[in-house]
Design an enzyme around this catalytic site. Structure first.
Site, PDB file in Angstrom:
ATOM      1  N   GLU A 262      26.357  40.512  42.350  1.00 34.25           N
ATOM      2  CA  GLU A 262      27.173  39.205  43.364  1.00 34.25           C
ATOM      3  C   GLU A 262      27.450  39.885  44.593  1.00 34.25           C
ATOM      4  OE1 GLU A 262      29.420  37.112  45.491  1.00 34.25           O
ATOM      5  OE2 GLU A 262      31.093  38.447  44.661  1.00 34.25           O
ATOM      6  N   CYS A 296      32.999  37.820  51.580  1.00 31.58           N
ATOM      7  CA  CYS A 296      31.461  37.385  50.446  1.00 31.58           C
ATOM      8  C   CYS A 296      31.617  35.303  50.765  1.00 31.58           C
ATOM      9  CB  CYS A 296      30.853  37.681  48.989  1.00 31.58           C
ATOM     10  SG  CYS A 296      32.233  37.212  47.777  1.00 31.58           S
TER      11      CYS A 296
HETATM   12  C1  UN1 Z   1      34.215  38.731  47.906  1.00 33.23           C
HETATM   13  O1  UN1 Z   1      34.316  38.380  48.900  1.00 33.23           O
HETATM   14  O2  UN1 Z   1      33.073  39.600  47.214  1.00 33.23           O
HETATM   15  O3  UN1 Z   1      36.543  33.470  46.366  1.00 33.23           O
HETATM   16  C2  UN1 Z   1      34.919  38.019  46.687  1.00 33.23           C
HETATM   17  C3  UN1 Z   1      37.513  34.519  47.674  1.00 33.23           C
HETATM   18  C4  UN1 Z   1      37.891  35.038  46.615  1.00 33.23           C
HETATM   19  C5  UN1 Z   1      36.452  36.258  46.071  1.00 33.23           C
HETATM   20  C6  UN1 Z   1      36.004  37.051  47.262  1.00 33.23           C
HETATM   21  N1  UN1 Z   1      38.946  35.168  45.101  1.00 33.23           N
HETATM   22  O4  UN1 Z   1      37.812  34.886  48.731  1.00 33.23           O
END
Ligand code: UN1
Length: 511
Positions: A262, A296
């Site tokens: 990820e 992310c």
């Molecule tokens: C991340 O930044 O690694 O969708 C995950 C989102 C959160 C998860 C982010 N539920 O912004």
């Protein structure tokens, strides 16, 4: 700092645990836990040695023997209790996340809620590890699939979601019958220790074996590398940067292990001429500045139809003027600091490159002066920049609150091409009330991302869906839907319950 007391966190903390038992902290090197909120070193956490790690893996292997034969619904019952325990500790855990990572308290609490939600999801999942049955081409034969656990799973997490990402992996992996070894980011170690302490209460109450959920705080590289090379770890789930993910993938693949990756995102929102701006504006601003632009899923690019470009630009500048940056534990503030000084440097570098490569800063672009209001020197202004999609800096993921505005002139296909014209493929959104535009965005010629949203922003995914992305984002899927299958080995079974031995493909073999 009442929350540290409530969580039982002192100033010197062991960093390696096989469940309830914490390994010795004597003669161990320390990680200094730093808060970007006030710049304080608020704890020292012992790092695991190579020997500690080995002990953790051996304990985990032993626990796996027992856990894999525990009926899945009984495993779900443990996850249910973890969910209840997390509800009891939601406030202090949320505050700790906020203090250690700098995200606003609301977002810290939201992260704990994600953990609770995934526990609830997994309780249900523990009764739904379905395998399919199909038809055999041979008489008196049954053909079906079943799923078995893999073994000790390594979960390597990033600083930005220091608890939730563990949950999406560990809770799912555990109901599947695996045991988990967690290596958290060295930038958010206290959150990991606190969470381990909270769940250890459930492990103790149920007299579960050591090794079900382990924590190994390492000095980044060496423990991390050991995990990648360790044949005893059949699956490594990694959240982090693209270069690091590439390394993880290569290393684990070279021993034919499995990975769930990820990695980065470079997520865009398309605003068509049919966008409902009442919905779009708050979604854009939250997507861009939530977690100080360090998700992310952060909205990094806005692809705006030229007919509404000037209007959007004006509205965004006005909205950004009203944003409050400061101590994230104070409710009125929308945005806290970046994670550390290194992140501030990256922000500054990106701002320089935007200008150098022909873009312009519409709002922000500066660091906020270190002082009483911004004691750590990690606070920056939320920033808007006018750019072109093909600029090198726009093609990169800068983990900071910088939102890029760009224009498209043609139809929806031009906007989709810009959305897809980056190396990453995590999240994407369209704001439109035009049915044809929406369906085109969702079609096979539409967004190439793992997440495609309509009239909501790019971040804030619910746990019930599979989470992850395509291309340089790594292709992994975590959390809900059928992501559980990634944590299991699949077995195709053919049973002959007849008194003949017919071979497949009609082959005759007489003996
Ligand atoms: C991340 O930044 O690694 O969708 C995950 C989102 C959160 C998860 C982010 N539920 O912004």
């Amino acid at each position: 700092m009442d929350f540290l007391k409530t969580l039982g966190i002192g100033s010197s903390i062991p960093g390696c645990s096989s469940g309830r038992i914490w390994l010795s902290r004597k003669k161990r090197k320390k990680i200094q836990a730093y808060s970007p909120v006030d710049g304080e070193i608020f704890a020292k956490v012992s790092r695991a040695t190579a020997k500690d790690y080995d002990k953790i893996v051996k304990t985990a292997q032993k626990a796996f023997e027992e856990w894999r034969t525990t009926p899945a619904p009984a495993r779900g019952e443990i996850i249910r209790q973890i969910g209840l325990q997390l509800r009891d500790f939601k406030q202090p855990l949320g505050k700790l996340i906020s203090y250690e990572t700098g995200k606003p308290l609301q977002e810290g609490l939201g992260e704990v809620q994600e953990l609770i939600d995934i526990c609830d999801f997994c309780v249900g999942q523990s009764r739904m590890l379905y395998g399919m049955t199909t038809v055999s081409e041979r008489p008196n034969h049954r053909l079906f699939e079943q799923y078995h656990p893999l073994g000790p799973i390594a979960i390597i997490t990033a600083f930005n979601f220091p608890m939730a990402v563990w949950g999406w992996n560990a809770m799912v992996a555990a109901v599947c019958g695996n045991v988990c070894i967690w290596k958290p980011s060295s930038k958010a170690v206290v959150s990991a220790v606190a969470l381990q302490m909270v769940i250890s209460r459930v492990l103790g109450k149920n007299h579960l074996p050591e090794g079900l959920f382990s924590l190994v705080i390492g000095n980044g590289k060496s423990i991390g590398e050991t995990i990648l090379e360790d044949q005893r770890i059949p699956l490594v789930s990694f959240t982090g940067s693209i270069p690091a993910g590439r390394h993880v993938s290569e290393k684990v693949a070279s021993r034919l292990g499995k990975t769930i990756l990820e990695l980065g995102g470079n997520n865009a929102i398309i605003l068509t001429e049919h966008a409902d701006l009442k919905l779009a504006l708050p979604a854009i601003v939250f997507g861009a500045i939530g977690t100080s632009g360090q998700r992310c899923t952060t909205t990094r690019r806005l692809i705006i139809h030229e007919s509404i470009y000037q209007d959007i630009k004006k509205r965004l500048v006005t909205a950004y003027k009203s944003l409050k940056t400061g101590d994230p534990l104070i409710e009125k503030n929308h945005m806290g600091p970046l994670i550390d000084k290194g992140a501030v440097k990256n922000f500054q570098k990106a701002v320089r490159l935007i200008k150098k490569q022909g873009g312009s800063i519409l709002f922000g672009g500066n660091c906020l002066p270190k002082g009483k209001k911004f004691p750590s020197g990690c606070y920056v202004e939320p920033t808007l920049a006018e750019v072109r999609n093909d600029m090198d800096i726009v093609q990169e993921e800068t983990f900071a609150p910088i939102l890029y505005l760009m224009k498209y002139k043609g139809d929806i296909h031009e906007a989709i091409a810009m959305n897809n014209d980056v190396a990453m493929g995590l999240s994407s959104s369209i704001f439109s009330t035009h049915h044809g535009q929406i369906e085109t965005f969702l079609s096979a010629v539409g967004s190439d991302c793992g997440i495609a949203n309509v009239n909501i922003g790019t971040s804030g995914a619910e746990i019930g869906g599979a989470f992850g992305g395509e291309k340089d984002t790594g292709g992994g899927r975590e959390s809900g839907s059928d992501a559980w299958k990634n944590y299991m080995r699949r077995q195709t079974v053919t049973v002959n319950y007849g008194s003949d031995l017919p071979l497949a493909q009609g082959i005759q073999f007489d003996l």
